[in-house]
Design a protein around this motif. Structure first.
Motif, mmCIF file in Angstrom:
data_model
loop_
_atom_site.group_PDB
_atom_site.id
_atom_site.type_symbol
_atom_site.label_atom_id
_atom_site.label_comp_id
_atom_site.label_asym_id
_atom_site.label_seq_id
_atom_site.Cartn_x
_atom_site.Cartn_y
_atom_site.Cartn_z
ATOM 1 N N ALA A 28 -5.329 -58.615 -24.956
ATOM 2 C CA ALA A 28 -5.072 -59.697 -24.000
ATOM 3 C C ALA A 28 -3.763 -60.430 -24.265
ATOM 4 O O ALA A 28 -3.179 -61.007 -23.354
ATOM 5 C CB ALA A 28 -6.233 -60.686 -24.021
ATOM 6 N N HIS A 29 -3.294 -60.390 -25.499
ATOM 7 C CA HIS A 29 -2.049 -61.069 -25.849
ATOM 8 C C HIS A 29 -0.853 -60.127 -25.786
ATOM 9 O O HIS A 29 0.272 -60.537 -26.065
ATOM 10 C CB HIS A 29 -2.157 -61.677 -27.246
ATOM 11 C CG HIS A 29 -3.349 -62.578 -27.385
ATOM 12 N ND1 HIS A 29 -3.451 -63.799 -26.774
ATOM 13 C CD2 HIS A 29 -4.523 -62.398 -28.046
ATOM 14 C CE1 HIS A 29 -4.617 -64.347 -27.053
ATOM 15 N NE2 HIS A 29 -5.293 -63.521 -27.821
ATOM 16 N N GLY A 30 -1.098 -58.854 -25.449
ATOM 17 C CA GLY A 30 -0.011 -57.896 -25.349
ATOM 18 C C GLY A 30 0.523 -57.424 -26.684
ATOM 19 O O GLY A 30 1.617 -56.897 -26.760
ATOM 20 N N GLU A 60 -17.489 -51.963 -24.952
ATOM 21 C CA GLU A 60 -17.060 -53.221 -24.348
ATOM 22 C C GLU A 60 -15.919 -52.898 -23.394
ATOM 23 O O GLU A 60 -14.964 -52.215 -23.771
ATOM 24 C CB GLU A 60 -16.583 -54.203 -25.420
ATOM 25 C CG GLU A 60 -17.669 -54.656 -26.370
ATOM 26 C CD GLU A 60 -18.728 -55.506 -25.706
ATOM 27 O OE1 GLU A 60 -18.380 -56.264 -24.774
ATOM 28 O OE2 GLU A 60 -19.899 -55.401 -26.106
ATOM 29 N N THR A 61 -16.004 -53.391 -22.165
ATOM 30 C CA THR A 61 -14.976 -53.115 -21.166
ATOM 31 C C THR A 61 -13.679 -53.828 -21.524
ATOM 32 O O THR A 61 -13.665 -55.037 -21.749
ATOM 33 C CB THR A 61 -15.453 -53.558 -19.777
ATOM 34 O OG1 THR A 61 -16.662 -52.856 -19.475
ATOM 35 C CG2 THR A 61 -14.413 -53.253 -18.719
ATOM 36 N N VAL A 62 -12.600 -53.060 -21.574
ATOM 37 C CA VAL A 62 -11.281 -53.587 -21.899
ATOM 38 C C VAL A 62 -10.429 -53.686 -20.640
ATOM 39 O O VAL A 62 -9.630 -54.599 -20.475
ATOM 40 C CB VAL A 62 -10.582 -52.684 -22.946
ATOM 41 C CG1 VAL A 62 -9.179 -53.157 -23.235
ATOM 42 C CG2 VAL A 62 -11.407 -52.603 -24.220
#
Length: 91
Positions: A28-30, A60-62
């Protein structure tokens, strides 16, 4: 490893698993890459469209993408998920 019958509230129509990652996506933070071990084609309720979920080693869906059909979702894997060939299964 087999997923549950539902991921993120959507019914699993088809899935593929690999002990070696299909590929990686940025977190999520790249920054840190997340290994994608599971791919699942799912449908929410009676919606016509389907979703292909990219999942980590715990299902877990990414990431997800929307497709018009189950076949499209299976066949249109992005280049980043082609490190290992997907062998699709049905529940």
């Amino acid at each position: 490893m087999t997923p549950s019958t539902h991921l993120d509230g959507a019914r699993v129509l088809a899935w593929a698993w690999s002990d070696l990652p299909f590929g990686h996506v940025a977190d999520a933070h790249g920054t840190a890459p997340i290994a994608i071990h599971g791919l699942a084609v799912c449908r929410y309720g009676d919606e016509a469209q389907v979703y292909r979920f990219s999942c980590d080693a715990r299902w877990e869906t990414v990431q997800d993408d929307v497709y018009a059909s189950e076949n499209e979702a299976r066949e249109q894997l992005p280049a980043q998920y082609r490190a290992v060939a997907a062998a699709w299964n049905t529940p």
